[in-house]
Scaffold this motif. Structure first.
Motif, PDB file in Angstrom:
ATOM      1  N   ASP A 251       0.808  -1.219   0.000  1.00 43.82           N
ATOM      2  CA  ASP A 251       0.000   0.000   0.000  1.00 43.82           C
ATOM      3  C   ASP A 251       0.841   1.268   0.000  1.00 43.82           C
ATOM      4  O   ASP A 251       0.316   2.347  -0.228  1.00 43.82           O
ATOM      5  CB  ASP A 251      -0.925   0.014   1.223  1.00 43.82           C
ATOM      6  CG  ASP A 251      -2.266  -0.588   0.896  1.00 43.82           C
ATOM      7  OD1 ASP A 251      -2.575  -0.659  -0.309  1.00 43.82           O
ATOM      8  OD2 ASP A 251      -2.999  -0.975   1.812  1.00 43.82           O
ATOM      9  N   SER A 252       2.144   1.138   0.297  1.00 38.69           N
ATOM     10  CA  SER A 252       2.973   2.339   0.346  1.00 38.69           C
ATOM     11  C   SER A 252       3.247   2.922  -1.028  1.00 38.69           C
ATOM     12  O   SER A 252       3.585   4.080  -1.149  1.00 38.69           O
ATOM     13  CB  SER A 252       4.323   2.029   0.996  1.00 38.69           C
ATOM     14  OG  SER A 252       4.126   1.509   2.274  1.00 38.69           O
ATOM     15  N   PHE A 253       3.136   2.074  -2.069  1.00 35.54           N
ATOM     16  CA  PHE A 253       3.444   2.553  -3.412  1.00 35.54           C
ATOM     17  C   PHE A 253       2.194   3.120  -4.062  1.00 35.54           C
ATOM     18  O   PHE A 253       1.177   2.432  -4.116  1.00 35.54           O
ATOM     19  CB  PHE A 253       3.936   1.401  -4.290  1.00 35.54           C
ATOM     20  CG  PHE A 253       5.251   0.838  -3.888  1.00 35.54           C
ATOM     21  CD1 PHE A 253       6.423   1.456  -4.286  1.00 35.54           C
ATOM     22  CD2 PHE A 253       5.319  -0.304  -3.125  1.00 35.54           C
ATOM     23  CE1 PHE A 253       7.644   0.922  -3.915  1.00 35.54           C
ATOM     24  CE2 PHE A 253       6.539  -0.839  -2.755  1.00 35.54           C
ATOM     25  CZ  PHE A 253       7.701  -0.217  -3.156  1.00 35.54           C
ATOM     26  N   PRO A 254       2.273   4.370  -4.558  1.00 35.36           N
ATOM     27  CA  PRO A 254       1.202   4.801  -5.441  1.00 35.36           C
ATOM     28  C   PRO A 254       1.198   3.893  -6.667  1.00 35.36           C
ATOM     29  O   PRO A 254       2.258   3.639  -7.241  1.00 35.36           O
ATOM     30  CB  PRO A 254       1.593   6.224  -5.828  1.00 35.36           C
ATOM     31  CG  PRO A 254       2.527   6.658  -4.774  1.00 35.36           C
ATOM     32  CD  PRO A 254       3.232   5.434  -4.302  1.00 35.36           C
TER      33      PRO A 254
ATOM     34  N   LEU B 268       0.228   3.955  -9.805  1.00 32.75           N
ATOM     35  CA  LEU B 268       0.707   4.378 -11.118  1.00 32.75           C
ATOM     36  C   LEU B 268       2.219   4.600 -11.111  1.00 32.75           C
ATOM     37  O   LEU B 268       2.904   4.299 -12.083  1.00 32.75           O
ATOM     38  CB  LEU B 268      -0.026   5.664 -11.525  1.00 32.75           C
ATOM     39  CG  LEU B 268      -0.198   5.888 -13.013  1.00 32.75           C
ATOM     40  CD1 LEU B 268      -0.742   4.662 -13.700  1.00 32.75           C
ATOM     41  CD2 LEU B 268      -1.114   7.055 -13.260  1.00 32.75           C
ATOM     42  N   VAL B 269       2.746   5.086  -9.982  1.00 32.53           N
ATOM     43  CA  VAL B 269       4.191   5.312  -9.890  1.00 32.53           C
ATOM     44  C   VAL B 269       4.933   3.980  -9.913  1.00 32.53           C
ATOM     45  O   VAL B 269       5.939   3.818 -10.614  1.00 32.53           O
ATOM     46  CB  VAL B 269       4.524   6.113  -8.611  1.00 32.53           C
ATOM     47  CG1 VAL B 269       6.025   6.250  -8.460  1.00 32.53           C
ATOM     48  CG2 VAL B 269       3.880   7.476  -8.653  1.00 32.53           C
ATOM     49  N   LEU B 270       4.410   2.995  -9.173  1.00 38.11           N
ATOM     50  CA  LEU B 270       5.032   1.670  -9.176  1.00 38.11           C
ATOM     51  C   LEU B 270       5.026   1.094 -10.584  1.00 38.11           C
ATOM     52  O   LEU B 270       6.014   0.494 -11.036  1.00 38.11           O
ATOM     53  CB  LEU B 270       4.285   0.738  -8.220  1.00 38.11           C
ATOM     54  CG  LEU B 270       4.856  -0.666  -8.112  1.00 38.11           C
ATOM     55  CD1 LEU B 270       6.228  -0.647  -7.495  1.00 38.11           C
ATOM     56  CD2 LEU B 270       3.944  -1.565  -7.307  1.00 38.11           C
TER      57      LEU B 270
ATOM     58  N   LEU C 233       4.974   2.760 -13.376  1.00 38.92           N
ATOM     59  CA  LEU C 233       5.976   3.464 -14.192  1.00 38.92           C
ATOM     60  C   LEU C 233       7.377   2.925 -13.905  1.00 38.92           C
ATOM     61  O   LEU C 233       8.197   2.806 -14.816  1.00 38.92           O
ATOM     62  CB  LEU C 233       5.923   4.967 -13.932  1.00 38.92           C
ATOM     63  CG  LEU C 233       4.718   5.706 -14.509  1.00 38.92           C
ATOM     64  CD1 LEU C 233       4.824   7.183 -14.251  1.00 38.92           C
ATOM     65  CD2 LEU C 233       4.594   5.450 -15.998  1.00 38.92           C
ATOM     66  N   LEU C 234       7.631   2.578 -12.636  1.00 34.90           N
ATOM     67  CA  LEU C 234       8.928   1.976 -12.278  1.00 34.90           C
ATOM     68  C   LEU C 234       9.120   0.664 -13.024  1.00 34.90           C
ATOM     69  O   LEU C 234      10.187   0.405 -13.598  1.00 34.90           O
ATOM     70  CB  LEU C 234       8.993   1.741 -10.769  1.00 34.90           C
ATOM     71  CG  LEU C 234      10.257   1.105 -10.217  1.00 34.90           C
ATOM     72  CD1 LEU C 234      11.346   2.132 -10.082  1.00 34.90           C
ATOM     73  CD2 LEU C 234       9.995   0.452  -8.872  1.00 34.90           C
ATOM     74  N   VAL C 235       8.063  -0.160 -13.023  1.00 35.59           N
ATOM     75  CA  VAL C 235       8.159  -1.447 -13.709  1.00 35.59           C
ATOM     76  C   VAL C 235       8.303  -1.242 -15.212  1.00 35.59           C
ATOM     77  O   VAL C 235       9.067  -1.951 -15.880  1.00 35.59           O
ATOM     78  CB  VAL C 235       6.925  -2.309 -13.369  1.00 35.59           C
ATOM     79  CG1 VAL C 235       6.900  -3.559 -14.201  1.00 35.59           C
ATOM     80  CG2 VAL C 235       6.938  -2.664 -11.906  1.00 35.59           C
ATOM     81  N   VAL C 236       7.612  -0.236 -15.739  1.00 32.93           N
ATOM     82  CA  VAL C 236       7.738   0.067 -17.167  1.00 32.93           C
ATOM     83  C   VAL C 236       9.169   0.461 -17.494  1.00 32.93           C
ATOM     84  O   VAL C 236       9.754   0.002 -18.476  1.00 32.93           O
ATOM     85  CB  VAL C 236       6.755   1.193 -17.571  1.00 32.93           C
ATOM     86  CG1 VAL C 236       7.102   1.737 -18.939  1.00 32.93           C
ATOM     87  CG2 VAL C 236       5.337   0.684 -17.574  1.00 32.93           C
ATOM     88  N   ALA C 237       9.750   1.309 -16.624  1.00 37.47           N
ATOM     89  CA  ALA C 237      11.124   1.735 -16.866  1.00 37.47           C
ATOM     90  C   ALA C 237      12.068   0.547 -16.819  1.00 37.47           C
ATOM     91  O   ALA C 237      13.019   0.473 -17.593  1.00 37.47           O
ATOM     92  CB  ALA C 237      11.546   2.767 -15.830  1.00 37.47           C
ATOM     93  N   ALA C 238      11.798  -0.403 -15.905  1.00 35.42           N
ATOM     94  CA  ALA C 238      12.710  -1.522 -15.740  1.00 35.42           C
ATOM     95  C   ALA C 238      12.579  -2.530 -16.867  1.00 35.42           C
ATOM     96  O   ALA C 238      13.577  -2.996 -17.397  1.00 35.42           O
ATOM     97  CB  ALA C 238      12.475  -2.199 -14.393  1.00 35.42           C
TER      98      ALA C 238
END
Lengths: 297, 321
Positions: free
Chosen positions: A137-140, A142-144, A146-151
């Protein structure tokens, strides 16, 4: 103040009432609208899969650019390349339907397992599971993503797996709370005293008899969120790419013409998103009122 | 009621601070693990096509002092982050930390403003439909309005807002902040705040939970007693029925609002964390996206910490359970 009047029969005859007297008309309205939307999405999905469409969704018609709705031959008009909006809306369901189901089933399966472990066993395991759900729950969301998309530059199914994982805490908490509530009641104690196996108690008496409704509700709400997420991602350019249709990238590509006053190409998919998500949310809330606390407070 | 329960607050504060620390540690580990598992890393992205052999790349790695093992890399990154070094952006070549502070302040402005908007809309609706709930048509249409606004995709609502503000109010809301060439630049920042506050999808949930909690509290015995003896009902119902639910729902919705901010910042060209995250995801700029995710998670945890403290201050007995 709510007034309760006994409409017929002895006390306890509640279940004998016809359905429209048993529940609030508002809830019935919500649920019927939601079911209508679900049926519409299902049928459109089938049509899209079988390619039973008015036009090829990628067929360009240069004579009919940005036709308004109810134009000749194009019931919902065309977009900036003269492609039929109705066909593209139907094909857009392909973009979120199966990925959304994947996300919902991951949240439900893992959420139920964690919820049972935490609610039924308690103690240290509960502490660990609470930590895990708080962590997720700590991760927003959409931001998480985007992190996975970047990775990984993943495709939509992997993104929806992440979406499913972020949906776990809600389900797990709901199930755990429900089990803690049920544990105060006698029938679980009775089941244990009768020597029923733990598996039978959990699967049959807790999950099947008492958590069915809750799971259905969580599934509908989860599907609404999945649709919102898929459309947002393809709006941002990370989901389904042009020329393949998704409601999100339809809004995005139509938006270039929005400020010139051509509202329709991006408004049509936006309305589709609105009515669909509204349908899933109302279905969930209506079912919640009807199935969970049906007799008021 | 007048003395503040300092002991209970201190106890909760210490417990929650420890929990927050543990959670942020876990968050940092997950972020690292995801990017560690990713195919390729910063070096591959930087050196792609420039160095042909694997051995040459490993040589650069050694020369720049990059740890080989995963835990070595994790701890050197974590220590860097703790001392304020978030690494360097591949795109701009600048340190991430400085820019991160700027964008996170911008995003904080956007999200806090939008929360105010949400509450300004939700509290009156919840109060009205709780107190005048028996006027079914009014309560129902207000609830319906909340549902519809919440289901509207925020990216479409954004364009509507831009269109209206340009054509009706003559404001051009697509300016970047920090460039106040317009005389009413602050006015144009209000448009994205309004859009996020109304359209982020939290509105109907906020209304519903506020109304439920308020109706529950209004039905309590002590409120009935207060009403019977002619005391102010509002004063008795405020803490339990309004303050706690508001902080709870806001704390729970921070991740959601931050997610919505990604889209709103994209529409309005708002120089915040969301747009930076979007750009970083496009460029595979690992340092930037790591920093942003960490800061966003920190916001979420701090919000929930604050909520726990307020809850304890209001009701110390409940918090000790």
């Amino acid at each position: 103040m709510k007034k309760y009047t006994q409409t017929s029969g002895e006390i306890g005859d509640f279940s004998q009432l016809p359905i429209w007297q048993k529940y609030a008309w508002v809830d019935l309205l919500y649920v019927s609208y939601g079911l209508l939307i679900v049926a519409l999405v299902l049928v459109s999905y089938m049509f899209g899969m079988l390619h039973w469409l008015p036009y090829d969704p990628q067929q360009i018609n240069m004579d009919m650019l940005m036709a308004p709705p109810f134009s000749q031959g194009y019931w919902l008009g065309t977009d900036f390349m003269g492609r039929d909006i109705q066909s593209r809306l139907i094909m857009g369901i392909q973009a979120y339907f199966l990925p959304g189901l994947l996300a919902v089933s991951i949240s439900l399966l893992a959420g139920v397992m964690l919820g049972i472990l935490s609610g039924y066993l308690g103690g240290k395991i509960e502490t660990v599971i609470t930590y895990i759900t708080n962590l997720i729950d700590s991760f927003p969301r959409l931001v998480l993503i985007l992190l996975v998309v970047a990775a990984f530059k993943p495709d939509i199914y992997y993104i929806m797996m992440v979406m499913g994982i972020t949906g776990i805490p809600a389900v797990a908490t709901a199930i755990a709370n429900k089990i803690r509530f049920l544990a105060q009641k006698n029938f679980i104690e009775a089941a244990i005293a009768l020597g029923l196996r733990t598996r039978a108690i959990i699967l049959k008496h807790i999950l099947w008899y008492n958590c069915r409704a809750l799971l259905i509700i969580q599934a509908t709400l989860g599907m609404g969120e999945a649709i919102l997420l898929e459309t947002s991602l393809s709006y941002l350019g990370f989901g389904v790419q042009e020329p393949v249709a998704s409601w999100g990238n339809m809004v995005q590509s139509g938006a270039n013409y929005f400020l010139q006053g051509n509202f329709w190409p991006s408004t049509a998919p936006a309305l589709a998103i609105l009515f669909t998500i509204l349908g899933f949310n109302l279905l969930g809330d209506g079912l919640n009122n009807i199935l969970e606390d049906r007799r008021g407070r | 009621m007048t003395s503040i329960p300092l002991r209970a607050i201190a106890y909760t504060l210490i417990k929650e601070l420890m929990l927050t620390f543990l959670l942020l540690l876990g968050v940092s580990f997950i972020i690292f693990a995801i990017l560690y598992a990713a195919p390729g890393d910063q070096f591959n992205i930087l050196l792609e096509g420039q160095l042909p052999t694997e051995a040459a790349r490993a040589g650069i790695r050694d020369a720049m002092g990059v740890a080989q093992s995963w835990y070595g890399q994790y701890f050197s990154w974590l220590l860097g982050v703790l001392s304020g070094n978030f690494g360097t952006s591949v795109r701009t070549g600048l340190p991430v930390a400085g820019e991160l502070i700027n964008v996170s302040l911008n995003t904080l402005y956007l999200t806090l403003g939008s929360m105010v908007v949400t509450l300004l809309f939700a509290i009156p609706v919840a109060l009205y439909s709780c107190v005048r709930g028996h006027v079914v048509a009014v309560g129902w249409s207000l609830t319906m309005l909340g549902y519809i606004i919440s289901a509207l995709p925020v990216f479409w609502l954004g364009y509507i807002a831009i269109y209206i503000s340009i054509h009706v109010f003559g404001i051009f809301p697509l300016v970047s902040m920090g460039n106040p060439s317009q005389s009413n630049a602050w006015l144009s920042t209000l448009v994205p705040i309004l859009v996020l506050g109304l359209g982020s999808g939290t509105l109907s949930e906020v209304i519903r939970s506020l109304r439920e909690e308020l109706s529950r509290v209004m039905a309590e015995d002590y409120v009935r007693t207060a009403r019977a003896k002619g005391a102010s009902v509002w004063r008795h119902a405020f803490k339990e029925g309004m303050l706690i639910p508001v902080t709870e729902i806001i704390a729970a919705k921070i991740p959601f609002i931050l997610g919505g901010a990604v889209i709103v910042e994209q529409i309005f060209n708002w120089p915040g964390m969301g747009r930076m995250a979007w750009q970083a995801a496009q460029d595979r700029d690992f340092s930037v996206i790591m920093g942003i995710t960490l800061v966003a998670a920190t916001f979420v945890r701090l919000g929930s910490l604050l909520q726990r403290i307020i809850c304890t201050a209001v009701n110390p007995h409940q918090a000790n359970e």
